[in-house]
Write a protein that holds these residues in place. Structure first.
Motif, mmCIF file in Angstrom:
data_model
loop_
_atom_site.group_PDB
_atom_site.id
_atom_site.type_symbol
_atom_site.label_atom_id
_atom_site.label_comp_id
_atom_site.label_asym_id
_atom_site.label_seq_id
_atom_site.Cartn_x
_atom_site.Cartn_y
_atom_site.Cartn_z
ATOM 1 N N UNK A 27 0.820 -1.211 0.000
ATOM 2 C CA UNK A 27 0.000 0.000 0.000
ATOM 3 C C UNK A 27 0.854 1.261 0.000
ATOM 4 N N UNK A 28 2.117 1.135 0.341
ATOM 5 C CA UNK A 28 3.013 2.284 0.337
ATOM 6 C C UNK A 28 3.552 2.596 -1.053
ATOM 7 N N UNK A 29 3.444 1.651 -1.970
ATOM 8 C CA UNK A 29 3.932 1.853 -3.327
ATOM 9 C C UNK A 29 2.842 2.578 -4.115
ATOM 10 N N UNK A 30 3.124 3.777 -4.638
ATOM 11 C CA UNK A 30 2.077 4.536 -5.332
ATOM 12 C C UNK A 30 1.662 3.890 -6.651
ATOM 13 N N UNK A 76 -2.040 9.564 -7.047
ATOM 14 C CA UNK A 76 -1.997 8.188 -6.573
ATOM 15 C C UNK A 76 -3.432 7.695 -6.403
ATOM 16 N N UNK A 77 -3.844 6.714 -7.196
ATOM 17 C CA UNK A 77 -5.218 6.214 -7.156
ATOM 18 C C UNK A 77 -5.532 5.547 -5.811
ATOM 19 N N UNK A 78 -4.516 5.155 -5.072
ATOM 20 C CA UNK A 78 -4.748 4.529 -3.771
ATOM 21 C C UNK A 78 -5.267 5.522 -2.745
ATOM 22 N N UNK A 79 -5.197 6.832 -3.043
ATOM 23 C CA UNK A 79 -5.778 7.844 -2.158
ATOM 24 C C UNK A 79 -7.269 7.575 -2.002
ATOM 25 N N UNK A 80 -7.930 7.192 -3.091
ATOM 26 C CA UNK A 80 -9.362 6.894 -3.047
ATOM 27 C C UNK A 80 -9.636 5.707 -2.130
ATOM 28 N N UNK A 81 -8.837 4.655 -2.250
ATOM 29 C CA UNK A 81 -9.036 3.470 -1.426
ATOM 30 C C UNK A 81 -8.832 3.782 0.043
ATOM 31 N N UNK A 82 -7.800 4.570 0.346
ATOM 32 C CA UNK A 82 -7.538 4.924 1.740
ATOM 33 C C UNK A 82 -8.670 5.754 2.303
ATOM 34 N N UNK A 83 -9.221 6.655 1.515
ATOM 35 C CA UNK A 83 -10.301 7.523 1.971
ATOM 36 C C UNK A 83 -11.566 6.720 2.253
ATOM 37 N N UNK A 84 -11.849 5.721 1.410
ATOM 38 C CA UNK A 84 -13.032 4.893 1.612
ATOM 39 C C UNK A 84 -12.930 4.024 2.857
ATOM 40 N N UNK A 85 -11.713 3.684 3.270
ATOM 41 C CA UNK A 85 -11.523 2.842 4.452
ATOM 42 C C UNK A 85 -11.645 3.606 5.743
#
Length: 86
Positions: A27-30, A76-85
């Protein structure tokens, strides 16, 4: 000898469990995405933009853009995943 081997094996197993289940390091890899976004807020040289699916991404560099402009931005598209969690 067997007690030492058992202790080392337990430590190795605990490290493997911690890195894969408790704290997934991948999850740390953008995972960067570039798309056309709309500027919804601007403060200095940084903007908050809205993606095509309606998600707001803060802190995007946008020196010459104005509110309402469409710009091409990478985030970083993972920003969306982190926000939803959260």
């Amino acid at each position: 000898m067997n007690e030492k081997l058992l202790a080392y094996g337990s430590i190795a197993a605990a490290i493997i469990v911690m890195t894969t289940i408790v704290f997934p390091f991948w999850n740390l890899i953008p995972d960067m995405v570039t798309e056309k976004v709309r500027v919804v807020y601007k403060e200095g040289d940084k903007c908050t933009v809205e993606t095509s699916d309606g998600f707001n991404i803060p802190h995007i560099p946008c020196a010459n853009a104005k509110i309402g402009d469409n710009i091409t931005a990478s985030y970083d598209v993972k920003v969306k995943d982190r926000e939803h969690k959260i």
